[in-house]
Design a protein around this motif. Structure first.
Motif, PDB file in Angstrom:
ATOM      1  N   UNK A 172       0.754  -1.256   0.025  1.00  6.87           N
ATOM      2  CA  UNK A 172      -0.134   0.100   0.067  1.00  6.87           C
ATOM      3  C   UNK A 172       0.735   1.179  -0.101  1.00  6.87           C
ATOM      4  N   UNK A 173       1.846   1.120   0.369  1.00  2.00           N
ATOM      5  CA  UNK A 173       2.946   2.463   0.589  1.00  2.00           C
ATOM      6  C   UNK A 173       3.748   2.628  -0.786  1.00  2.00           C
ATOM      7  N   UNK A 174       3.572   1.405  -1.705  1.00  2.00           N
ATOM      8  CA  UNK A 174       4.739   1.649  -2.658  1.00  2.00           C
ATOM      9  C   UNK A 174       4.522   2.724  -3.902  1.00  2.00           C
ATOM     10  N   UNK A 175       5.236   2.656  -4.660  1.00  3.04           N
ATOM     11  CA  UNK A 175       4.832   3.507  -5.801  1.00  3.04           C
ATOM     12  C   UNK A 175       3.790   3.248  -6.567  1.00  3.04           C
ATOM     13  N   UNK A 176       3.936   1.831  -6.965  1.00  5.93           N
ATOM     14  CA  UNK A 176       2.696   1.325  -7.799  1.00  5.93           C
ATOM     15  C   UNK A 176       1.421   1.583  -7.461  1.00  5.93           C
ATOM     16  N   UNK A 177       1.264   1.400  -6.112  1.00  5.48           N
ATOM     17  CA  UNK A 177       0.075   1.544  -5.590  1.00  5.48           C
ATOM     18  C   UNK A 177      -0.436   3.178  -5.384  1.00  5.48           C
ATOM     19  N   UNK A 178       0.621   3.883  -5.353  1.00  2.58           N
ATOM     20  CA  UNK A 178       0.594   5.546  -5.360  1.00  2.58           C
ATOM     21  C   UNK A 178      -0.028   5.763  -6.693  1.00  2.58           C
ATOM     22  N   UNK A 179       0.792   5.257  -7.796  1.00  2.00           N
ATOM     23  CA  UNK A 179       0.213   5.429  -9.282  1.00  2.00           C
ATOM     24  C   UNK A 179      -1.346   5.055  -9.344  1.00  2.00           C
ATOM     25  N   UNK A 180      -1.649   3.823  -8.798  1.00  7.38           N
ATOM     26  CA  UNK A 180      -2.944   3.584  -8.794  1.00  7.38           C
ATOM     27  C   UNK A 180      -3.870   4.239  -8.377  1.00  7.38           C
ATOM     28  N   UNK A 181      -3.697   4.898  -7.051  1.00  7.99           N
ATOM     29  CA  UNK A 181      -4.391   5.651  -6.299  1.00  7.99           C
ATOM     30  C   UNK A 181      -4.830   7.138  -7.062  1.00  7.99           C
ATOM     31  N   UNK A 182      -3.506   7.422  -7.634  1.00 11.52           N
ATOM     32  CA  UNK A 182      -3.695   8.709  -8.480  1.00 11.52           C
ATOM     33  C   UNK A 182      -4.410   8.634  -9.623  1.00 11.52           C
ATOM     34  N   UNK A 183      -4.283   7.624 -10.422  1.00  9.82           N
ATOM     35  CA  UNK A 183      -4.688   7.681 -11.758  1.00  9.82           C
ATOM     36  C   UNK A 183      -5.876   6.460 -12.171  1.00  9.82           C
ATOM     37  N   UNK A 184      -5.899   5.519 -11.090  1.00 12.08           N
ATOM     38  CA  UNK A 184      -6.977   4.505 -11.399  1.00 12.08           C
ATOM     39  C   UNK A 184      -6.145   3.343 -11.735  1.00 12.08           C
ATOM     40  N   UNK A 185      -6.738   2.044 -11.462  1.00  8.79           N
ATOM     41  CA  UNK A 185      -6.057   0.665 -11.525  1.00  8.79           C
ATOM     42  C   UNK A 185      -6.105   0.243 -12.886  1.00  8.79           C
ATOM     43  N   UNK A 186      -6.865   0.845 -14.032  1.00  9.11           N
ATOM     44  CA  UNK A 186      -7.020   0.475 -15.198  1.00  9.11           C
ATOM     45  C   UNK A 186      -6.395   1.728 -16.140  1.00  9.11           C
ATOM     46  N   UNK A 187      -5.507   2.568 -15.599  1.00  9.07           N
ATOM     47  CA  UNK A 187      -5.171   3.882 -16.064  1.00  9.07           C
ATOM     48  C   UNK A 187      -4.038   3.616 -16.983  1.00  9.07           C
ATOM     49  N   UNK A 188      -4.057   4.280 -18.344  1.00  8.16           N
ATOM     50  CA  UNK A 188      -2.635   4.030 -18.983  1.00  8.16           C
ATOM     51  C   UNK A 188      -1.720   4.770 -18.627  1.00  8.16           C
ATOM     52  N   UNK A 189      -1.897   6.018 -17.983  1.00  2.36           N
ATOM     53  CA  UNK A 189      -0.820   6.645 -17.149  1.00  2.36           C
ATOM     54  C   UNK A 189      -0.194   5.943 -16.097  1.00  2.36           C
ATOM     55  N   UNK A 190      -0.807   5.112 -15.217  1.00  2.66           N
ATOM     56  CA  UNK A 190      -0.278   4.485 -14.352  1.00  2.66           C
ATOM     57  C   UNK A 190       0.383   3.131 -15.065  1.00  2.66           C
ATOM     58  N   UNK A 191       0.050   2.325 -16.031  1.00  2.76           N
ATOM     59  CA  UNK A 191       0.566   1.248 -16.422  1.00  2.76           C
ATOM     60  C   UNK A 191       1.776   1.607 -17.316  1.00  2.76           C
ATOM     61  N   UNK A 192       1.717   2.731 -18.089  1.00  2.00           N
ATOM     62  CA  UNK A 192       2.955   3.240 -18.818  1.00  2.00           C
ATOM     63  C   UNK A 192       4.291   3.563 -18.137  1.00  2.00           C
ATOM     64  N   UNK A 193       3.941   4.114 -16.932  1.00  2.62           N
ATOM     65  CA  UNK A 193       4.942   4.781 -15.942  1.00  2.62           C
ATOM     66  C   UNK A 193       5.557   3.331 -15.292  1.00  2.62           C
ATOM     67  N   UNK A 194       4.700   2.628 -14.736  1.00  5.43           N
ATOM     68  CA  UNK A 194       5.435   1.302 -14.166  1.00  5.43           C
ATOM     69  C   UNK A 194       6.394   0.560 -15.203  1.00  5.43           C
ATOM     70  N   UNK A 195       5.810   0.222 -16.523  1.00 10.07           N
ATOM     71  CA  UNK A 195       6.682  -0.314 -17.349  1.00 10.07           C
ATOM     72  C   UNK A 195       7.917   0.411 -17.800  1.00 10.07           C
ATOM     73  N   UNK A 196       7.834   1.900 -17.695  1.00  8.89           N
ATOM     74  CA  UNK A 196       8.798   2.318 -18.131  1.00  8.89           C
ATOM     75  C   UNK A 196      10.059   2.411 -16.984  1.00  8.89           C
ATOM     76  N   UNK A 197       9.471   2.286 -15.654  1.00  8.49           N
ATOM     77  CA  UNK A 197      10.611   2.015 -14.604  1.00  8.49           C
ATOM     78  C   UNK A 197      11.335   0.751 -14.702  1.00  8.49           C
TER      79      UNK A 197
END
Length: 268
Positions: free
Chosen positions: A154-179
């Motif tokens: 819950x305190x990780x960057x992936x969860x933070x992206x999910x909470x910010x943009x949504x679990x099915x958001x391309x913004x979250x998915x794209x940035x996780x893949x870029x990392x």
């Protein structure tokens, strides 16, 4: 990049890189507000404190992989190191909870994706770019699964992206893949170069072992910020590796739009 936008310069990457990384990544996006927000979300996870927090888990992963290497007798260093760094990245840094079979599967998928960055950028299955785009879709699907996984820290960057943009958001998915792209191949290449150099200089290996034995006697077997600070020779070897190794490819950055004035403002 923010300063470039302030000057009226909108940077852009070659189309194949933009397609493989995704248009919403902190590197590729041409939206200055999104870029600034992603930087705010990302920066706290690259502080010294955040890295220290991950040290025990990283140490455990390294010990586990090295024990496996010792039992094999001989191995291909680069492939072994790539699997190690992939394990650390996806399971420690990102918390994606991949099993050992999944690690091997998606490490191969990742390799196919990275190969797609090589030209020509033709999206057909018998060209590297086409295979890379197919691999990207597999990575996207696995990241989507992770974003709804209740085991996600819950305190990780992936969860933070999910909470910010949504679990099915391309913004979250794209940035996780870029990392994955930002932290995997360069680290693997640097470690492999280090091993190769040490194989040619056994006297340096002897000095490193002596320093490590002294540090273990003083600080114990755990990897901590204090034990790292007590290894100046090891740090020097690492810095020399990074100085001499070419671990990253060159990529051209283009200016998609520019409104820079022809005359410079006067500075008084």
């Amino acid at each position: 990049m923010s300063s470039e936008w302030t000057l009226g310069i909108i940077p852009a990457w070659p189309p194949n890189i933009s397609a493989l990384l995704g248009p919403n990544t902190v590197t590729i996006t041409q939206d200055p507000q999104l870029h600034a927000r992603l930087r705010q979300l990302l920066n706290p996870y690259f502080t010294a404190e955040a890295i220290q927090y991950q040290m025990p888990a990283i140490h455990s992963k390294v010990k586990g992989h090295m024990a496996g290497w010792a039992s094999e007798g001989s191995l291909g260093v680069y492939e072994a190191v790539r699997l190690l760094t992939f394990d650390i990245l996806v399971n420690v840094s990102l918390g994606l909870n991949m099993s050992d079979p999944e690690l091997r599967k998606y490490s191969q998928v990742y390799g196919e994706w990275v190969d797609g960055f090589m030209p020509p950028a033709i999206d057909l299955p018998f060209f590297p770019f086409g295979r890379g785009m197919a691999a990207r879709r597999k990575l996207q699907e696995r990241v989507r699964q992770a974003l709804v996984d209740p085991r996600l820290p819950a305190d990780g960057w992936v969860a933070r992206l999910r909470d910010e943009f949504g679990a099915d958001s391309d913004k979250a998915i794209d940035n996780i893949i870029q990392l994955l792209f930002a932290g995997h191949d360069t680290t693997s290449s640097a470690i492999t170069f280090l091993v190769w150099q040490l194989s040619k200089h056994p006297e340096i290996v002897t000095k490193l072992r002596k320093e490590h034995q002294e540090v273990r006697a003083m600080h114990g077997n755990g990897l901590t910020s204090a034990s790292l600070a007590a290894m100046p020779y090891t740090q020097a070897v690492i810095k020399e590796t990074l100085r001499t190794a070419q671990v990253g490819p060159h990529s051209e950055v283009l200016s998609a739009q520019s409104s820079v004035p022809t005359s410079r403002p006067q500075i008084s």
